[in-house]
Design an enzyme around this catalytic site. Structure first.
Site: not given
Ligand code: TNX
Length: 550
Positions: A348, A207, A284
Site C-alpha cells: 500500500e 507503521d 506506511h
Molecule cells: C492492509 S495487509 C494492510 C494493513 C491493514 C490491513 C487491515 C497489508 C499488507 N496491509 O496495513 O492493517 O489491511 O486488514
C-alpha cells in the site's frame, strides 16, 4: 498438496481423529491439534508422576538446545505436581522414564512419540521436533488435569504418533504499531504459537501510527515516532475525516528497547520460533517522517498518524538520504534479529508524492524508469542488495511484484493468493497469507452485533480450516511455497484480551493447514479443538467460544 501429504502419512496407523476408533474413557482420548500425521493407539496407560525421570539419550545430551525441550516439559509438568522432573543422561532409554533422543533419519521438526505403559519415548530429528513432541504430550494429558495442581499422578494413553509439518514456515504476524503490546504480552503470544506448533513470529514493528523499535542511530524514531497525539474512535471512514470524526484526545505510545527486543528473540528461540522483524518501506512511513522530515518528498513536518487507512505520505526514493537512513536502521535490525529473513513491508504505497517530486522524477530519468511504481521496484532492489551483503534475504508484501522484484525476494501474498501464484510461476519463493483465509482481524461471525468492533470482513473458523495454500500451483511451482501465515492487524484490537479472542480458536485451524493435516473432516477438527479449549481455559486464554457454531 496437503491432501496428498496427509493421505501418505495417514495410511499408517489409525485414521480416527477421535480415540482411534476404539471405546476408551473420554479422558484417554487422543485428540491433538494440529492433528498429527499418523496416530496409532496402543493398550494401557503410562503413569506420569513428579518422580518420573527424564533421560536425554543417544546424542540428545550433546545438543545444548535439548535443554530447552526439558524446560518445555517442566512447563507442562511443574504446574501439575508442583515440582520439576529430574533430567539425566544415558546411552539407552530406561523404563519408567521420559526418554528423549535423536533420530538422524528424521527432518529437524519431525518426531515420533511413543507412550507405552512402561515408558515414554521421544525420538526427533532435532530439538525442534522434540519440542513439538512435548506440545503433543501436553495435549494427551487427561482434560481433568488441565489447570490442576498438587496431583500425585496422571495417566497418559498408550499411543504411537509420527508427525512432521508439511510446510516449513508456519507464521503469525502481530501488528504492534497500531496498538502496542508489552514484552510480556508478546511472550504470551509466543506461548500460544508454541502450543499450536507455529514456528515464525512476524513482528510488524513500524507503521504510520507508531514506530516501535529503538534505533540508536536515529533516536527521534522512538522519541517522536512512537507516540501519536490521539486516536480515532470507532470505524475509520476511509479518507473522509471531517467534524463527525471523534478522537480520544489521549496520547498513545510505546516501543521496545533493544534489550527488550533481544529478550523476545531469545524467548522465541527457546520455543523454536524464529522472529522476523518488519520495517515498512517505502510506504506506511508517517511515524518515521514525523521523526525525520527530511525523509519525505516535501520535507514538511508531519504528525504521527491518528487515523487508520492508507497514507500518501511515504519515503522519498529520490533522495540518497532515504537509503542511508534505511540502511542505518537495518544495520541495527540485523544485529538484533538472527533471522535470515527480514521483512521490509512494501504494501500500500501510493505514488502520488513521487509524481510531484523533482528528486523522484530525476531518479526516474537517471534509472530509465517510465512508471512511478517502478521507483518502488528500484528502492526494494536496493534494499535487497544491502540485506544480501549482510547475508540476509528480503520478504515483501505482494505489491513488491508490481514495481519489479528480483528473483531472490520472497513474496508474502495477502491480496488473495494470485500474487503468490504469480510469484511462484516466476520462481520467487512465497508465503501465503491471503485475506480470504488468514486475516484474523476479520469478524468470526456473520452476525456482528455482539462482536467487538473489527476491521470488517468475515472469516469463520471453517473457512480458515478449508485453506489449501497450494491450490493453483503446479507440482513444480509448489517447491516455492514456503508456508502460510495468519495476520493480526490491530487497528481495532486495543488490548491483549482481544488479541487472544481474535486468534483463538482460528490459530488451531491454520496450524492444521501448516502441518498439512487439515482434511475434509471438519467435525473431527472441531471435536479435537473443543478439547483443546480445556487447555485454553486452564491457561486463562480468551477465545471465541461461539466460533465453533457460526
Ligand atoms: C492492509 S495487509 C494492510 C494493513 C491493514 C490491513 C487491515 C497489508 C499488507 N496491509 O496495513 O492493517 O489491511 O486488514
Amino acid at each position: 498438496m496437503k491432501r496428498i501429504f496427509s493421505r501418505i502419512l495417514l495410511g499408517v496407523g489409525c485414521l480416527s481423529a477421535y480415540a482411534c476408533g476404539r471405546t476408551v474413557p473420554a479422558e484417554h482420548e487422543v485428540a491433538v491439534v494440529p492433528q498429527p500425521a499418523a496416530v496409532e493407539c496402543g493398550d494401557g496407560t503410562f503413569r506420569l508422576t513428579g518422580d518420573t525421570p527424564v533421560r536425554m539419550v543417544g546424542g540428545a545430551e550433546s545438543d545444548a538446545r535439548m535443554e530447552w525441550v526439558a524446560d518445555a516439559l517442566d512447563e507442562v509438568v511443574e504446574p501439575l505436581f508442583g515440582r520439576k522432573l529430574s533430567v539425566g543422561t544415558g546411552d539407552a532409554s530406561i523404563p519408567g522414564a521420559v526418554n528423549i533422543g535423536r533420530a538422524d533419519t528424521l527432518p529437524q521438526e519431525a518426531y515420533r512419540l511413543t507412550v507405552a505403559d512402561d515408558r515414554i519415548e521421544i525420538l526427533a530429528g532435532g530439538p525442534e521436533g522434540a519440542f513439538h513432541a512435548v506440545q503433543t504430550l501436553r495435549q494427551l494429558l487427561p482434560a481433568a488435569a488441565f489447570g490442576e495442581d498438587g496431583l500425585r499422578a496422571v495417566e497418559l494413553p498408550a499411543v504411537g504418533i509420527d508427525d512432521r509439518p508439511a510446510l516449513a514456515y508456519r507464521g503469525l504476524m502481530l501488528d504492534v504499531a497500531r496498538h502496542f503490546f508489552t514484552v510480556d504480552e508478546v511472550k504470551r503470544t509466543l506461548d500460544l504459537m508454541a502450543m499450536h506448533k507455529m514456528n515464525v513470529f512476524h513482528w510488524h514493528l513500524t507503521d504510520d501510527q507508531g514506530w516501535r523499535i529503538e534505533i540508536r542511530k536515529y533516536p527521534e524514531l522512538t522519541r517522536v515516532g512512537s507516540v501519536r497525539k490521539r486516536t480515532l474512535i470507532g470505524k475509520d471512514p476511509g479518507g473522509e475525516y471531517d467534524e463527525s470524526c471523534r478522537y480520544d484526545e489521549t496520547p498513545y505510545g510505546g516501543f521496545y528497547t533493544q534489550e527488550e527486543i533481544r529478550e523476545v528473540v531469545d524467548y522465541a528461540a527457546r520455543r523454536f520460533i524464529t522472529v522476523i522483524p518488519e520495517i515498512e518501506f517505502p510506504g506506511h512511513a508517517v511515524a518515521a517522517l514525523a521523526s525525520y522530515p527530511w525523509l519525505s518528498c516535501t520535507g514538511e513536518q508531519y504528525e504521527v498518524r491518528q487515523t487508520w487507512d492508507i497514507d500518501d505520505r511515504v519515503f522519498c526514493p529520490g533522495r540518497e538520504e532515504t537509503f542511508e537512513f534505511i540502511e542505518g536502521v537495518l544495520d541495527e535490525v540485523i544485529g538484533l534479529f538472527p533471522s535470515k529473513y527480514i521483512h521490509i513491508g512494501g504494501d500500500e504505497c501510493p505514488t502520488k508524492m513521487w509524481e510531484q517530486c523533482p528528486r523522484c522524477r530525476a531518479r526516474m530519468r537517471a534509472e530509465g524508469l517510465t512508471r512511478p511504481r517502478q521507483l518502488q521496484g528500484y528502492a526494494t532492489v536496493r534494499v535487497e542488495r544491502f540485506l544480501q551483503r549482510h547475508g540476509r534475504e528480503l520478504i515483501g508484501w505482494d505489491e513488491v511484484l508490481d514495481g519489479g522484484v528480483s528473483p531472490t525476494a520472497i513474496v508474502m501474498s495477502w491480496r488473495g493468493t494470485e500474487g503468490g501464484i504469480r510469484a511462484a510461476r516466476q520462481g520467487n519463493r512465497v508465503i501465503m497469507a491471503p485475506t480470504t483465509y488468514c486475516y484474523f482481524d476479520y469478524y468470526q461471525t456473520k452476525d456482528t452485533s455482539g462482536e467487538p468492533l473489527a476491521w470488517g470482513g468475515y472469516l469463520p473458523l471453517g473457512q480458515v480450516y478449508s485453506f489449501d495454500p497450494a491450490a493453483g500451483l503446479s507440482p513444480d511451482e509448489r517447491q516455492f511455497l514456503l508456508g502460510v501465515q495468519a495476520n493480526l492487524w490491530t487497528e481495532y484490537i486495543p488490548d491483549f484480551d482481544q488479541t487472544q479472542y481474535m486468534l483463538l480458536p482460528r490459530l488451531g485451524a491454520l496450524a492444521e493447514v501448516g502441518w498439512g493435516t487439515a482434511t475434509d473432516d471438519y467435525d473431527g477438527f472441531v471435536h479435537r479443538m473443543r478439547r483443546l479449549t480445556g487447555l485454553y481455559d486452564a491457561c486463562g486464554y480468551r477465545y471465541a467460544r461461539h466460533a465453533f457454531v457460526d
